[in-house]
Write a protein that holds these residues in place. Structure first.
Motif, mmCIF file in Angstrom:
data_model
loop_
_atom_site.group_PDB
_atom_site.id
_atom_site.type_symbol
_atom_site.label_atom_id
_atom_site.label_comp_id
_atom_site.label_asym_id
_atom_site.label_seq_id
_atom_site.Cartn_x
_atom_site.Cartn_y
_atom_site.Cartn_z
ATOM 1 N N GLU A 164 25.986 -7.050 31.126
ATOM 2 C CA GLU A 164 26.319 -7.011 32.258
ATOM 3 C C GLU A 164 25.113 -7.614 33.158
ATOM 4 O O GLU A 164 24.270 -7.299 33.118
ATOM 5 C CB GLU A 164 27.241 -5.914 33.294
ATOM 6 C CG GLU A 164 27.484 -6.419 34.002
ATOM 7 C CD GLU A 164 28.709 -5.401 35.138
ATOM 8 O OE1 GLU A 164 29.228 -4.593 33.632
ATOM 9 O OE2 GLU A 164 28.582 -5.225 36.465
ATOM 10 N N LYS A 284 27.213 6.201 37.293
ATOM 11 C CA LYS A 284 27.764 5.561 38.396
ATOM 12 C C LYS A 284 29.356 6.229 38.812
ATOM 13 O O LYS A 284 29.879 5.961 37.984
ATOM 14 C CB LYS A 284 27.460 3.824 38.009
ATOM 15 C CG LYS A 284 28.542 3.425 38.446
ATOM 16 C CD LYS A 284 28.319 1.779 38.385
ATOM 17 C CE LYS A 284 29.682 0.732 39.773
ATOM 18 N NZ LYS A 284 28.613 -0.295 39.202
ATOM 19 N N ARG A 321 23.413 8.308 40.358
ATOM 20 C CA ARG A 321 23.416 7.224 41.086
ATOM 21 C C ARG A 321 23.914 6.608 42.883
ATOM 22 O O ARG A 321 24.939 7.725 42.379
ATOM 23 C CB ARG A 321 23.777 5.444 40.546
ATOM 24 C CG ARG A 321 22.791 5.594 38.905
ATOM 25 C CD ARG A 321 23.872 4.252 38.019
ATOM 26 N NE ARG A 321 23.258 2.597 38.953
ATOM 27 C CZ ARG A 321 23.809 2.037 39.082
ATOM 28 N NH1 ARG A 321 25.045 1.988 39.037
ATOM 29 N NH2 ARG A 321 22.956 0.223 39.679
ATOM 30 N N LYS A 361 18.531 2.607 44.172
ATOM 31 C CA LYS A 361 17.780 1.084 44.244
ATOM 32 C C LYS A 361 17.282 0.260 45.138
ATOM 33 O O LYS A 361 16.434 1.543 46.474
ATOM 34 C CB LYS A 361 19.215 -0.169 44.184
ATOM 35 C CG LYS A 361 20.131 0.122 43.586
ATOM 36 C CD LYS A 361 21.214 -1.279 43.700
ATOM 37 C CE LYS A 361 22.120 -1.183 42.447
ATOM 38 N NZ LYS A 361 23.280 -2.104 42.521
ATOM 39 N N ASP A 366 22.045 -5.084 47.525
ATOM 40 C CA ASP A 366 22.165 -4.979 46.343
ATOM 41 C C ASP A 366 21.314 -5.618 45.420
ATOM 42 O O ASP A 366 21.367 -7.369 44.830
ATOM 43 C CB ASP A 366 23.412 -5.483 45.445
ATOM 44 C CG ASP A 366 24.055 -5.479 44.171
ATOM 45 O OD1 ASP A 366 23.266 -4.897 44.116
ATOM 46 O OD2 ASP A 366 25.190 -6.263 43.823
ATOM 47 N N GLU A 394 20.366 -11.524 39.007
ATOM 48 C CA GLU A 394 21.591 -11.594 38.675
ATOM 49 C C GLU A 394 21.466 -12.547 40.669
ATOM 50 O O GLU A 394 22.109 -13.330 40.222
ATOM 51 C CB GLU A 394 22.198 -10.003 39.422
ATOM 52 C CG GLU A 394 23.761 -10.355 39.799
ATOM 53 C CD GLU A 394 24.274 -9.236 40.138
ATOM 54 O OE1 GLU A 394 23.137 -7.661 39.643
ATOM 55 O OE2 GLU A 394 24.600 -9.052 40.802
HETATM 56 C C1 GCU Z 1 25.737 -4.584 41.530
HETATM 57 C C2 GCU Z 1 25.863 -5.780 40.283
HETATM 58 C C3 GCU Z 1 27.515 -5.279 38.972
HETATM 59 C C4 GCU Z 1 27.149 -3.404 38.712
HETATM 60 C C5 GCU Z 1 26.160 -2.989 40.350
HETATM 61 C C6 GCU Z 1 25.872 -1.420 40.028
HETATM 62 O O1 GCU Z 1 27.041 -4.580 42.440
HETATM 63 O O2 GCU Z 1 26.929 -7.307 40.624
HETATM 64 O O3 GCU Z 1 27.670 -5.974 38.117
HETATM 65 O O4 GCU Z 1 28.007 -2.860 38.311
HETATM 66 O O5 GCU Z 1 25.592 -3.627 40.991
HETATM 67 O O6 GCU Z 1 24.500 -1.585 40.210
HETATM 68 O O7 GCU Z 1 26.895 -0.716 39.694
#
Ligand code: GCU
Length: 683
Positions: A164, A284, A321, A361, A366, A394
């Motif tokens: 991802e 998460k 998280r 984060k 984001d 990203e």
């Molecule tokens: C962003 C990202 C996702 C990821 C998410 C996360 O939104 O685009 O792909 O899963 O962050 O940090 O959980």
């Protein structure tokens, strides 16, 4: 590109002679895999730089001039300045090291000393780094230790080997072939990380699958752990909240149900039987559709503590998280995505078990090209926090655009939260300066199975910079760039100066051509590549770029003051006051906190509209400058890497112009204003 910064290329003749005299043999206790790894790395590095590997000096043999002596805890007899070394050792803790030129039994030696095996490995890498940078062996004297105990990479790697937000090929973890087939690449991965001091690896995506906790995958993770262990790297797994339910082994995933807690305790026991030094879980929950304790009316602390109790007997930890991102509970509710994490987590400060860390984060949206530091830093004195950076780009042009993230990481780590009404940078918060709750740092990896690991040469620098700052958050990003460039290309000012010049302007360039002046989240939907400020028709308001920039005939920007979402109030009072007034908000965060008319006067006297256009234009010009700089490097860089970077820069140039033109055209359509005449780039 495969060798990363551990290239160990032959030194120029004069340096070779000096090093050859200082590296005749290695005297190391041959008793643990970690010490053996240190000795092997020294051999490899010296063989590369000298063309000849030093001999191993057997235990009890007399050291000869030029021996590299690895000493763990007890120093060898006959050491000239043993007292000074002991003093240094007392200050470098369990993971640090001391490196110095000294004498043993009257002959000159290089001493690498530490209180632990891993310190010896880190010290060996540190010494090799200096040599690769051209430092004379006589001039190397080091005593260092990491500032944070937890320095991890988060792989967003799926069990089918897709990654991802990965732009460097498939996952390096070959789940199909594990546990019986061990790719030698795992060892090189461990070496690269140990060279930086990274000591943890979360193997799988935060959007986790239940299967990762099946016996088959635990065995695969154990095989990886066996390779990483000598390099001081512990393995962690991301877990899905509803795992026991999905595996049909419980009837609910309610954290307060004793059967659920018992299942997790048994699962933890099972994991630790195979991976005795397993690090713990990353979670998460209740974010972006992931299940979590809120599905059962419980909160994040209920969930985290239940898992923490399963891991505690084994000394494992939970990294829970704080990235929560859900639709507003009521369709008409005014919501600000940036405020969600603080709203949910601040009230839970002090409610987490000792072995829970909350992972936040760097910013509240984001991983944007620029965000102010997340308001949770400094706001949870009773909870250890883990910084989550994204090393994979990203939102910053994937592996195509050259963007050095050292500058971004540094900016956040040095952000002054003013927590407790005193200077308190984010780095100090992580280090526990507020209330003794020591946290850690995590980086979402940009690593894949591409030949050069990261998809592009310059993305290796982001892995490198992340690791160096994880070790010491006070390091200077420019100095890190110099180190990286010297090792990756050549320790020659004709190479390092222009490479570093490119790197140091690259982050501001991407901010300028994508989202200047505090704009954010205007990237194409889903893939997040390329401009899409016009998108307004997605099912959820906060999925649409228009939600973030709010441009119309009258102005632009997200009002996060008391007149708007009031998210600004989440910062410490001093910071909140500064950000609440456009006049005292730094221009780079202006439209993050304020909705302003197009003719708002900027500090430089021009209108907001004029400045906005100027920033876009400047970003494009900066990429052109980077291209020109790279062209000058042609004589110094091998053709393969030179061409690859040149092609990527050309693509970046086209796409920077695409960003500028698309955004300006769109905003002009909103503002109805003519393009400013004679715009010059802002100073
Ligand atoms: C962003 C990202 C996702 C990821 C998410 C996360 O939104 O685009 O792909 O899963 O962050 O940090 O959980």
């Amino acid at each position: 590109g495969y060798d990363l910064w551990l290239r160990y290329r032959a030194l120029p003749a004069a340096q070779k002679t000096a090093l050859a005299a200082a590296a005749t043999g290695i005297a190391a206790p041959d008793d643990t895999p970690t010490v053996r790894a240190a000795a092997a790395e020294l051999k490899r590095g010296l063989a590369g730089m000298l063309g000849r590997a030093p001999d191993a000096i057997p235990a009890n043999a007399k050291v000869r001039a030029g021996t590299i002596v690895l000493a763990r805890a007890t120093l060898p007899a006959g050491l000239a300045d043993a007292d000074a070394v002991r003093r240094d050792l007392a200050s470098v803790g369990s993971e640090g090291y001391v490196v110095r030129r000294t004498r043993q039994d009257g002959v000159p030696v290089t001493l690498i000393a530490a209180n632990s095996d891993i310190g010896l490995l880190y010290g060996s890498f540190a010494w090799l780094r200096q040599l690769q940078l051209g430092t004379a062996p006589d001039g190397i004297a080091l005593a260092d230790k990491p500032a944070l105990p937890l320095r991890v990479l988060n792989h967003w790697d799926n069990l089918d080997r897709t990654v991802e937000r990965g732009y460097a090929g498939e996952s390096i973890w070959n789940w199909w072939e594990l546990p019986n087939i061990i790719d030698p690449r795992y060892t090189d991965y461990a070496r690269a990380n140990a060279s930086l001091g990274i000591n943890g690896s979360v193997l799988n995506n935060v959007n986790a699958k239940a299967e990762v906790l099946s016996p088959a995958f635990i065995a695969k993770a154990a095989a990886i752990a066996n390779v990483l262990r000598p390099y001081g790297i512990r393995v962690y797994l991301s877990v899905r909240w509803s795992t026991p339910l999905e595996l049909k082994e419980t009837k609910t995933a309610d954290p307060l149900d004793p059967a659920v807690a018992a299942w997790w305790a048994r699962k933890a026991d099972e994991i630790y039987r195979t991976i005795p030094d397993f690090g713990g879980f990353l979670v998460k929950a209740n974010s972006e559709g992931q299940p979590g304790p809120q599905d059962y009316g419980r909160n994040h602390a209920d969930g985290a503590n239940m898992l923490a109790r399963a891991l505690a007997p084994h000394k494992g930890i939970v990294m829970w998280r704080a990235f929560v991102y859900s639709p507003p509970a009521h369709p008409n509710q005014v919501s600000d995505r940036a405020a969600q994490a603080y709203d949910q987590f601040k009230p839970l400060d002090g409610k987490f078990d000792k072995n829970v860390l909350v992972q936040v984060k760097n910013g509240a949206i984001d991983f944007q090209p620029r965000e102010p530091a997340h308001p949770l830093f400094g706001a949870m004195p009773d909870t250890p926090l883990v910084m989550e950076f994204q090393v994979t780009k990203e939102y910053l042009g994937f592996a195509t655009h050259l963007v050095y993230l050292g500058s971004l990481f540094q900016e956040t780590l040095r952000f002054d939260t003013r927590a407790g009404n005193q200077p308190m940078t984010v780095a100090r918060v992580l280090e526990g300066a507020q209330d003794g709750r020591v946290g850690g740092i995590a980086g979402v990896a940009n690593i894949g199975s591409s030949r050069n690991w990261t998809g592009s040469t310059f993305d290796q620098a982001n892995w490198y910079a992340y690791g160096r700052l994880a070790w010491n958050p006070d390091l200077d990003s420019r100095a890190i760039a110099r180190e990286w460039a010297g090792q990756t290309f050549a320790p020659d000012a004709r190479v390092v100066d222009p490479v570093v010049a490119m790197m140091m302007r690259s982050r501001e360039a991407v901010v300028d051509y994508m989202t200047p002046l505090g704009l954010h989240h205007m990237m194409g939907t889903g893939h997040h590549y390329g401009p899409a400020p016009w998108v307004d028709d997605l099912a959820r308001a906060d999925w649409n770029p228009v939600y973030y920039h709010r441009a119309d005939k009258n102005g632009i920007g997200f009002d996060r003051t008391a007149k708007g979402s009031n998210a600004v109030a989440q910062y410490a009072p001093e910071v909140a006051r500064r950000f609440a007034d456009p006049a005292t908000t730094p221009p780079e965060f202006l439209l993050w906190f304020h909705h302003l008319p197009w003719d708002y006067r900027m500090p430089d006297g021009r209108t907001l509209w004029t400045d906005l256009v100027a920033h876009y234009d400047h970003g494009v010009a900066e990429v052109a400058a980077m291209q020109a700089e790279w062209q000058r490097l042609r004589p110094f860089v091998d053709a393969r890497r030179f061409d690859d970077v040149a092609q990527r820069l050309a693509q970046q140039q086209r796409e920077a112009a695409w960003w500028r033109d698309a955004c300006i055209a769109y905003f002009q359509h909103q503002s109805g204003l003519p393009l400013p005449a004679g715009v010059r780039a802002p100073a």
